[in-house]
Write an enzyme that holds these catalytic residues in place. Structure first.
Site, PDB file in Angstrom:
ATOM      1  N   TYR A 177      -1.949   4.563  -0.241  1.00  0.00           N
ATOM      2  CA  TYR A 177      -0.725   3.893  -0.674  1.00  0.00           C
ATOM      3  C   TYR A 177      -0.635   3.749  -2.192  1.00  0.00           C
ATOM      4  O   TYR A 177       0.455   3.583  -2.734  1.00  0.00           O
ATOM      5  CB  TYR A 177      -0.639   2.505  -0.034  1.00  0.00           C
ATOM      6  N   GLY A 178      -1.766   3.773  -2.870  1.00  0.00           N
ATOM      7  CA  GLY A 178      -1.759   3.574  -4.318  1.00  0.00           C
ATOM      8  C   GLY A 178      -0.973   4.619  -5.081  1.00  0.00           C
ATOM      9  O   GLY A 178      -0.562   4.386  -6.224  1.00  0.00           O
ATOM     10  N   CYS A 236      -9.532  -5.051  -0.749  1.00  0.00           N
ATOM     11  CA  CYS A 236      -9.049  -3.891   0.006  1.00  0.00           C
ATOM     12  C   CYS A 236      -9.874  -3.858   1.275  1.00  0.00           C
ATOM     13  O   CYS A 236     -11.108  -3.978   1.226  1.00  0.00           O
ATOM     14  CB  CYS A 236      -9.236  -2.597  -0.797  1.00  0.00           C
ATOM     15  N   SER A 254      -3.170   1.416   5.976  1.00  0.00           N
ATOM     16  CA  SER A 254      -2.849   2.762   5.526  1.00  0.00           C
ATOM     17  C   SER A 254      -3.836   3.784   6.076  1.00  0.00           C
ATOM     18  O   SER A 254      -3.517   4.968   6.165  1.00  0.00           O
ATOM     19  CB  SER A 254      -2.864   2.820   3.994  1.00  0.00           C
ATOM     20  N   CYS A 259      -3.973  -4.784   4.967  1.00  0.00           N
ATOM     21  CA  CYS A 259      -3.957  -3.956   3.762  1.00  0.00           C
ATOM     22  C   CYS A 259      -3.411  -4.802   2.623  1.00  0.00           C
ATOM     23  O   CYS A 259      -2.270  -5.292   2.709  1.00  0.00           O
ATOM     24  CB  CYS A 259      -3.078  -2.729   3.986  1.00  0.00           C
ATOM     25  N   ASN A 260      -4.206  -5.007   1.585  1.00  0.00           N
ATOM     26  CA  ASN A 260      -3.750  -5.808   0.452  1.00  0.00           C
ATOM     27  C   ASN A 260      -2.567  -5.170  -0.257  1.00  0.00           C
ATOM     28  O   ASN A 260      -1.606  -5.845  -0.627  1.00  0.00           O
ATOM     29  CB  ASN A 260      -4.901  -5.987  -0.548  1.00  0.00           C
ATOM     30  N   THR A 261      -2.630  -3.866  -0.478  1.00  0.00           N
ATOM     31  CA  THR A 261      -1.558  -3.177  -1.200  1.00  0.00           C
ATOM     32  C   THR A 261      -0.231  -3.348  -0.492  1.00  0.00           C
ATOM     33  O   THR A 261       0.795  -3.673  -1.110  1.00  0.00           O
ATOM     34  CB  THR A 261      -1.896  -1.682  -1.355  1.00  0.00           C
ATOM     35  N   HIS A 313     -10.734  -1.561   3.124  1.00  0.00           N
ATOM     36  CA  HIS A 313     -11.691  -0.452   3.189  1.00  0.00           C
ATOM     37  C   HIS A 313     -13.053  -0.834   2.604  1.00  0.00           C
ATOM     38  O   HIS A 313     -14.085  -0.307   3.020  1.00  0.00           O
ATOM     39  CB  HIS A 313     -11.163   0.761   2.407  1.00  0.00           C
TER      40      HIS A 313
END
Length: 264
Positions: A45-46, A192, A14, A77-79, A194
């Site tokens: 994205y959250g 995450c 993201s 990206c985990n999300t 990041h």
């Protein structure tokens, strides 16, 4: 999958957190050609509703696969991975995908105290996928899920060289630290991509030392295992490309990309 031996590998996130995965991938695969894709127009994205985010990512990959014909795609990206990985695999049957999911299994294998925390975005925390990982691999541990709503944005600011508020970082990570029956949390899963950019800040602010578990190396090994051997060693990092969905990365990001040997 593209049959060309120099077909690129797409690393997607993201924002710029996925550069932590790209960095490890290059260590293992210095002869491969990478395209780093940052959906900065959709960051963070959250804040998205799940159906809209799922549709957005699948649509983006339809265009990316058509344009670049990659031999492999990595969702760094985990999300996104916990939401849309299955959809991507169903939509693009000829393209292998590697996802990024919380490193709960290795955390459960390494912990001595049995107290593990998963530091993630709120989106990753609420996914059934994450809870299934705990049930499958860490049922004998006490796993605390911590949904940090500000850390990805703080990480992006830190990467840009901006000063960040230590008190805010500490507020975000403090729920990870548990003391129970004379034992303490000893592993925090960085769920995450990041967050590894903030690892030194976490170590400085943490109330006691823990193992901050970064999955980037494991992701890179998984990528390598899925790729055919590349006998052409002539490729180099300076051929790698960065694509931002906004089309307008700012000056600080352009400097960062240069440091990673990426052109955009």
């Amino acid at each position: 999958m593209s049959s060309s031996k120099d077909a690129p590998i797409i690393v997607f996130d993201s924002g710029i957190g996925g550069l932590t995965v790209l960095r490890e991938a290059r260590v293992l695969m210095p002869d491969r050609h990478f395209i780093y894709v940052a959906d900065d127009a959709g960051f963070p994205y959250g804040s998205w509703e799940e159906p809209a985010l799922r549709e957005r990512i699948v649509s983006l990959f339809a265009d990316l696969i058509r344009r670049y014909q990659p031999q492999l795609c990595v969702i760094a990206c985990n999300t996104a991975s916990t939401l849309v990985l299955d959809d991507l695999r169903e939509a693009f049957l000829d393209t292998p995908f590697v996802g990024t999911v919380p490193a709960i299994k290795p955390a459960a294998e390494r912990t001595h105290s049995g107290l593990v925390s998963v530091l993630a975005t709120p989106g990753t925390v609420k996914r059934a996928y994450t809870r299934d990982l705990i049930q499958s691999f860490a049922s004998q541990c006490h796993v605390r899920l911590v949904g940090a709503d500000r850390l990805a944005t703080l990480a992006e600011a830190h990467i840009r060289g901006e000063k960040i508020d230590d008190e805010l970082v500490l507020e975000q990570i403090t729920p990870c630290f548990i003391e129970q029956d004379g034992k303490r949390t000893d592993i925090v899963v960085l769920a995450c991509t990041h967050y590894p950019f903030l690892a030194n800040v976490f170590r400085r602010l943490a109330p006691w030392p823990v193992d901050w578990l970064d999955p980037a190396e494991a992701i890179a090994r998984r990528m390598l295992s899925l790729l055919p051997e590349n006998k052409d060693k002539s490729l180099n990092h300076h051929e790698d490309l960065a694509v931002f969905t906004s089309g307008k990365p700012d000056y600080a990001i352009r400097r960062l990309l240069q440091g990673f040997g990426l052109r955009n």
